[in-house]
Design an enzyme around this catalytic site. Structure first.
Site, PDB file in Angstrom:
ATOM      1  N   CYS A 184     -17.577 -10.401  -9.645  1.00  0.00           N
ATOM      2  CA  CYS A 184     -17.235 -11.620 -10.351  1.00  0.00           C
ATOM      3  C   CYS A 184     -17.238 -11.029 -11.849  1.00  0.00           C
ATOM      4  O   CYS A 184     -17.911 -10.053 -12.214  1.00  0.00           O
ATOM      5  CB  CYS A 184     -18.356 -12.667 -10.471  1.00  0.00           C
ATOM      6  SG  CYS A 184     -18.745 -13.153  -8.533  1.00  0.00           S
ATOM      7  N   ARG A 190     -11.875  -8.353 -11.537  1.00  0.00           N
ATOM      8  CA  ARG A 190     -13.160  -7.966 -10.774  1.00  0.00           C
ATOM      9  C   ARG A 190     -13.326  -9.005  -9.753  1.00  0.00           C
ATOM     10  O   ARG A 190     -14.284  -8.910  -8.969  1.00  0.00           O
ATOM     11  CB  ARG A 190     -14.446  -8.222 -12.240  1.00  0.00           C
ATOM     12  CG  ARG A 190     -14.367  -7.449 -13.254  1.00  0.00           C
ATOM     13  CD  ARG A 190     -15.399  -7.798 -14.158  1.00  0.00           C
ATOM     14  NE  ARG A 190     -16.412  -7.724 -13.494  1.00  0.00           N
ATOM     15  CZ  ARG A 190     -17.651  -6.811 -13.401  1.00  0.00           C
ATOM     16  NH1 ARG A 190     -16.917  -5.509 -13.924  1.00  0.00           N
ATOM     17  NH2 ARG A 190     -18.780  -6.992 -12.800  1.00  0.00           N
ATOM     18  N   TRP A 230     -15.458 -13.670  -6.929  1.00  0.00           N
ATOM     19  CA  TRP A 230     -15.078 -12.854  -5.719  1.00  0.00           C
ATOM     20  C   TRP A 230     -16.224 -13.231  -4.821  1.00  0.00           C
ATOM     21  O   TRP A 230     -17.193 -13.070  -4.993  1.00  0.00           O
ATOM     22  CB  TRP A 230     -15.162 -11.307  -5.968  1.00  0.00           C
ATOM     23  CG  TRP A 230     -14.767 -10.523  -4.977  1.00  0.00           C
ATOM     24  CD1 TRP A 230     -13.520 -10.300  -4.545  1.00  0.00           C
ATOM     25  CD2 TRP A 230     -15.631  -9.873  -3.936  1.00  0.00           C
ATOM     26  NE1 TRP A 230     -13.634  -9.511  -3.391  1.00  0.00           N
ATOM     27  CE2 TRP A 230     -14.997  -9.246  -3.152  1.00  0.00           C
ATOM     28  CE3 TRP A 230     -17.133  -9.782  -3.942  1.00  0.00           C
ATOM     29  CZ2 TRP A 230     -15.553  -8.301  -2.219  1.00  0.00           C
ATOM     30  CZ3 TRP A 230     -17.731  -8.908  -2.952  1.00  0.00           C
ATOM     31  CH2 TRP A 230     -16.846  -8.406  -2.035  1.00  0.00           C
ATOM     32  N   ASN A 280     -22.772 -13.077 -11.912  1.00  0.00           N
ATOM     33  CA  ASN A 280     -22.316 -11.988 -11.380  1.00  0.00           C
ATOM     34  C   ASN A 280     -23.430 -11.293 -10.306  1.00  0.00           C
ATOM     35  O   ASN A 280     -24.421 -10.991 -10.983  1.00  0.00           O
ATOM     36  CB  ASN A 280     -21.504 -10.964 -12.123  1.00  0.00           C
ATOM     37  CG  ASN A 280     -21.168  -9.714 -11.691  1.00  0.00           C
ATOM     38  OD1 ASN A 280     -20.804  -9.870 -10.362  1.00  0.00           O
ATOM     39  ND2 ASN A 280     -21.069  -8.419 -12.255  1.00  0.00           N
ATOM     40  N   GLY A 281     -23.369 -11.177  -9.154  1.00  0.00           N
ATOM     41  CA  GLY A 281     -24.444 -10.469  -8.524  1.00  0.00           C
ATOM     42  C   GLY A 281     -24.643 -11.361  -7.205  1.00  0.00           C
ATOM     43  O   GLY A 281     -23.929 -12.156  -6.634  1.00  0.00           O
ATOM     44  N   GLU A 290      -6.739   8.649   2.412  1.00  0.00           N
ATOM     45  CA  GLU A 290      -6.564   7.928   1.297  1.00  0.00           C
ATOM     46  C   GLU A 290      -5.192   7.157   1.505  1.00  0.00           C
ATOM     47  O   GLU A 290      -5.353   6.009   1.011  1.00  0.00           O
ATOM     48  CB  GLU A 290      -6.561   8.931  -0.009  1.00  0.00           C
ATOM     49  CG  GLU A 290      -6.037   8.342  -1.152  1.00  0.00           C
ATOM     50  CD  GLU A 290      -6.707   7.008  -1.464  1.00  0.00           C
ATOM     51  OE1 GLU A 290      -7.908   7.073  -1.035  1.00  0.00           O
ATOM     52  OE2 GLU A 290      -6.334   6.445  -2.595  1.00  0.00           O
ATOM     53  N   LYS A 346      -4.541   3.120   1.140  1.00  0.00           N
ATOM     54  CA  LYS A 346      -3.558   2.388   0.263  1.00  0.00           C
ATOM     55  C   LYS A 346      -2.780   1.424   0.888  1.00  0.00           C
ATOM     56  O   LYS A 346      -2.617   0.363   0.520  1.00  0.00           O
ATOM     57  CB  LYS A 346      -3.007   3.667  -0.447  1.00  0.00           C
ATOM     58  CG  LYS A 346      -2.474   3.191  -1.968  1.00  0.00           C
ATOM     59  CD  LYS A 346      -3.649   3.726  -2.745  1.00  0.00           C
ATOM     60  CE  LYS A 346      -5.034   3.335  -2.657  1.00  0.00           C
ATOM     61  NZ  LYS A 346      -6.217   3.885  -3.505  1.00  0.00           N
ATOM     62  N   GLU A 373      -4.849  -1.642   2.099  1.00  0.00           N
ATOM     63  CA  GLU A 373      -5.325  -2.482   0.876  1.00  0.00           C
ATOM     64  C   GLU A 373      -3.958  -3.379   0.345  1.00  0.00           C
ATOM     65  O   GLU A 373      -4.110  -4.516   0.101  1.00  0.00           O
ATOM     66  CB  GLU A 373      -5.758  -1.674  -0.405  1.00  0.00           C
ATOM     67  CG  GLU A 373      -7.256  -1.342  -0.441  1.00  0.00           C
ATOM     68  CD  GLU A 373      -7.430  -0.352  -1.504  1.00  0.00           C
ATOM     69  OE1 GLU A 373      -8.043  -0.541  -2.233  1.00  0.00           O
ATOM     70  OE2 GLU A 373      -6.764   0.755  -1.558  1.00  0.00           O
ATOM     71  N   HIS A 403      -6.629  14.680  20.870  1.00  0.00           N
ATOM     72  CA  HIS A 403      -7.994  14.260  21.414  1.00  0.00           C
ATOM     73  C   HIS A 403      -8.307  12.997  21.446  1.00  0.00           C
ATOM     74  O   HIS A 403      -9.434  12.542  21.542  1.00  0.00           O
ATOM     75  CB  HIS A 403      -9.085  15.080  20.635  1.00  0.00           C
ATOM     76  CG  HIS A 403      -9.002  16.618  20.636  1.00  0.00           C
ATOM     77  ND1 HIS A 403      -9.568  17.290  21.561  1.00  0.00           N
ATOM     78  CD2 HIS A 403      -8.431  17.540  19.784  1.00  0.00           C
ATOM     79  CE1 HIS A 403      -9.311  18.654  21.313  1.00  0.00           C
ATOM     80  NE2 HIS A 403      -8.668  18.620  20.213  1.00  0.00           N
ATOM     81  N   LYS A 455     -12.018  -4.846  -7.885  1.00  0.00           N
ATOM     82  CA  LYS A 455     -11.774  -3.636  -8.677  1.00  0.00           C
ATOM     83  C   LYS A 455     -13.313  -3.074  -8.642  1.00  0.00           C
ATOM     84  O   LYS A 455     -13.179  -1.633  -8.320  1.00  0.00           O
ATOM     85  CB  LYS A 455     -11.353  -3.834  -9.844  1.00  0.00           C
ATOM     86  CG  LYS A 455     -11.021  -2.457 -10.495  1.00  0.00           C
ATOM     87  CD  LYS A 455      -9.741  -1.785  -9.973  1.00  0.00           C
ATOM     88  CE  LYS A 455      -9.683  -0.405 -10.723  1.00  0.00           C
ATOM     89  NZ  LYS A 455      -8.692   0.514  -9.607  1.00  0.00           N
TER      90      LYS A 455
HETATM   91  C1  F6R Z   1      -9.390   1.798  -3.127  1.00  0.00           C
HETATM   92  C2  F6R Z   1     -10.373   1.326  -4.225  1.00  0.00           C
HETATM   93  C3  F6R Z   1     -11.627   1.423  -3.826  1.00  0.00           C
HETATM   94  C4  F6R Z   1     -12.570   2.224  -4.816  1.00  0.00           C
HETATM   95  C5  F6R Z   1     -14.121   2.071  -4.363  1.00  0.00           C
HETATM   96  C6  F6R Z   1     -14.567   2.702  -5.365  1.00  0.00           C
HETATM   97  O1  F6R Z   1      -8.116   1.806  -3.646  1.00  0.00           O
HETATM   98  O2  F6R Z   1      -9.962   0.988  -5.213  1.00  0.00           O
HETATM   99  O3  F6R Z   1     -11.733   1.905  -2.502  1.00  0.00           O
HETATM  100  O4  F6R Z   1     -12.206   3.470  -4.867  1.00  0.00           O
HETATM  101  O5  F6R Z   1     -14.436   0.623  -4.759  1.00  0.00           O
HETATM  102  O6  F6R Z   1     -14.583   2.298  -6.684  1.00  0.00           O
HETATM  103  P1  F6R Z   1     -15.171   3.396  -7.961  1.00  0.00           P
HETATM  104  O7  F6R Z   1     -14.457   4.601  -7.819  1.00  0.00           O
HETATM  105  O8  F6R Z   1     -15.076   2.475  -9.160  1.00  0.00           O
HETATM  106  O9  F6R Z   1     -16.735   3.593  -7.702  1.00  0.00           O
END
Ligand code: F6R
Length: 585
Positions: A2, A27, A74, A100-101, A462, A466, A469, A485, A580
């Site tokens: 949040c 956030r 969030w 927040n938390g 990765e 992507k 998400e 396998h 984020k």
């Molecule tokens: C994927 C993504 C998340 C962050 C993860 C770590 O696109 O954004 O998987 O990589 O939450 O976030 P940081 O790098 O801020 O620790």
């Protein structure tokens, strides 16, 4: 998670708060609310939706008064509903909070408060804070004592801001970020400098276990025992103000497009730290790497690069897993922690475990003022500017560039051509019609697999992240050699498989995998500098030196995920259920 924000000053609070919330929406963005104080009364508006939607519906900006608090949510406790949105008033309506938390003992506290006759309107853990504050304030009639008492009763991780009906503000920080912005005649409280950067670049980073009192223009920081703390003002880089989309439809596209330049800036603000880190790595017996999500995937690249080019053995550990095997970190080792935000709770916990084992912490971070930066011995800056799109894009390539730079320090045999990397990114960005076409083909598909070998395997993982998400399509990264396998059983005409296959040492084996998959009816998207009849679609990347490919092949997948999100009519900047910066465990 949040975002929380507070304002006290000479100007009308609500428009300033709404502006700050728009910037911190990354956030959390499922609901939003604002409360202000005017004529010794608290007025409050909130609702489900993003800042723009809720503001248009209920006119948050029109709330009167020069003191206020705001929140973007969030959801953790309770569904996404108007009543679960913050701010939460206490029962008397004389106090309102934003939080927040997570309050771990909220059930217990709620039961006690209910026994005292308090009623709850939401399912959140946060509403407990509002009523607890009311209860404590009714006893002490003093904001400082109320804060000190309340923080002793709360368990968990939190930062919250409370507004009293007489206009006093207070805020506490416990393992969640809280920053004060100091303007000419005003104070800002915020989860991120982005909440106030347009108004002031003077910031005070509140330490863990401290709280803040703001009454008229009197400002104080105290620790949880009530001792006054001397404020330390930091000048925040104005680059953080530069977070507008400009001509781009979305932050995600803007950030993908910036990568031709961020290749050059990665680590440039902390060159000495790169050299120093290489030195430490040379002399350390054990090196561990940690991160979450995309940043964890970067640790897999690091593991590959360090072993292949610098002959340094490392172990990558998912940050959230370390607590279950803390003994895997040998005392006096090095832990390299990678995190865009520097605020991921899991990463901070992993660092804490490593520090208890006397490890040296080298971190690779975008936000140099983050909690992780303050916990680290050496900090290397991604230096790619704010990343607002929830999916990590430019931060991932900057992480890779920094890893290349560290390896280059350790091994004189490798030479990275940054010009070449940048120009291949530019080329891919310019010629992406094929990517758009494929995006429209995959929109109805339920499963996508991404296959790669060697250094391309972490890129496959990765890429799958992507795609998941941004498009909500199930996706999975496969190590090429693992196909037989197990995953081969999944291949039929209902799936698409992305084959990461530049012409390097992995080329022939991966082409064979592509043919095996094609024979089972799946459609193949080849990402390579060279076309093949095994591919139904070919995404061309420029021919370059081997080490450049992991970056060039990342860009088309970011673009594909972005355009497929548009095809599916989802919001690429704010994917559902995500945030984020994951500051809760
Ligand atoms: C994927 C993504 C998340 C962050 C993860 C770590 O696109 O954004 O998987 O990589 O939450 O976030 P940081 O790098 O801020 O620790």
């Amino acid at each position: 998670m949040c975002s929380i924000i507070g304002y006290s000053g000479d100007d009308t609070a609500a428009p300033i708060i709404v502006k700050g919330l728009r910037r911190m929406e990354y956030r959390g963005y499922d609901s939003v609310g604002v409360a202000t104080e005017s004529n010794n009364q608290i007025e409050l508006k909130k609702g489900v939706g993003k800042v723009e939607e809720v503001n248009t519906k209920v006119h948050l900006e029109k709330l009167p008064g020069k003191i206020g608090i705001g929140h973007t949510r969030w959801a953790t406790h309770g569904k996404v509903t108007d009543s679960n949105a913050h701010p939460h008033p206490s029962n008397s309506g004389k106090i309102a909070i934003v939080h927040n938390g997570i309050i771990e003992n909220f059930d217990e506290l709620k039961n006690e408060l209910q026994k005292d006759g308090y009623k709850f309107k939401s399912e959140t853990d946060s509403e407990v804070i509002a009523n607890l504050l009311q209860k404590n304030f009714e006893i002490s009639n003093n904001v400082k004592d109320t804060m000190m008492k309340t923080v002793t009763q709360l368990k968990g991780h939190y930062s919250f801001i409370v507004m009293f009906e007489n206009g006093q503000l207070a805020a506490a920080r416990f393992h969640e970020p809280l920053i004060v912005g100091v303007g000419d005649n005003n104070y800002f409280l915020s989860s991120d400098v982005l909440g106030f950067i347009e108004q002031t670049d003077n910031a005070i980073y509140i330490d863990n276990g401290n709280f803040v009192l703001i009454d008229q223009n009197k400002f104080q920081i105290l620790d949880f025992d009530g001792n006054e703390i001397k404020p330390q003002i930091t000048k925040v880089s104005k680059e953080f103000a530069d977070v507008y989309k400009g001509d781009y439809a979305h932050f995600t596209l803007k950030e993908i497009s910036e990568q031709a330049e961020t290749v050059f800036s990665a680590g440039e603000n902390t060159k000495k730290a790169i050299k120093e880190s290489a030195d430490y790595l040379k002399h350390s017996k054990n090196v561990f790497l940690t991160g979450s999500g995309t940043s964890y995937n970067a640790t897999l690249i690091a593991k590959y690069l360090l072993s292949k080019y610098a002959k340094i053995k490392t172990e990558s550990i998912i940050a959230s897993e370390l607590q279950f095997s803390p003994e895997s970190i040998e005392p006096n080792s090095i832990l390299i922690a990678i995190s865009q935000s520097g605020e991921s709770a899991d990463v901070l916990e992993a660092v804490d475990i490593a520090k208890q084992n006397d490890c040296k912490i080298i971190s690779i971070i975008n936000s140099l003022t983050s909690s992780l930066a303050r916990e680290s011995d050496i900090v290397i800056g991604m230096n790619c500017g704010p990343e607002i799109g929830v999916a990590a894009t430019k931060s991932f390539t900057s992480q890779m560039i920094i890893l290349y730079k560290i390896v280059q320090e350790l091994s004189k045999d490798i030479e990275i051509d940054f010009e070449e990397i940048s120009s291949s990114i530019s080329q891919i960005l310019e010629e992406h019609n094929m990517i758009k076409k494929i995006a429209s083909e995959i929109k109805e598909i339920s499963d996508i697999y991404v296959l790669g070998r060697g250094i391309h395997y972490p890129i496959a993982i990765e890429s799958a992240l992507k795609i998941k998400e941004l498009t909500y399509i199930h996706a999975e990264g496969i190590a090429g050699g693992e196909l037989k396998h197990g995953p081969l059983a999944l291949m039929d005409s209902n799936v698409f498989v992305i084959i990461i296959n530049p012409e390097d040492s992995t080329y022939q084996d991966t082409l064979t995998s592509a043919r095996e998959i094609k024979a089972r009816g799946a459609r193949i998207i080849g990402i390579s500098n060279k076309n093949s009849d095994a591919y139904d679609f070919w995404i061309k990347i420029p021919k370059t030196k081997e080490l450049t490919y992991p970056i060039s092949e990342t860009i088309p997948i970011q673009l594909l995920s972005y355009y497929a999100a548009l095809e599916k009519d989802t919001d690429p900047d704010y994917p559902r259920n995500l945030a984020k910066s994951v500051t809760v465990k």
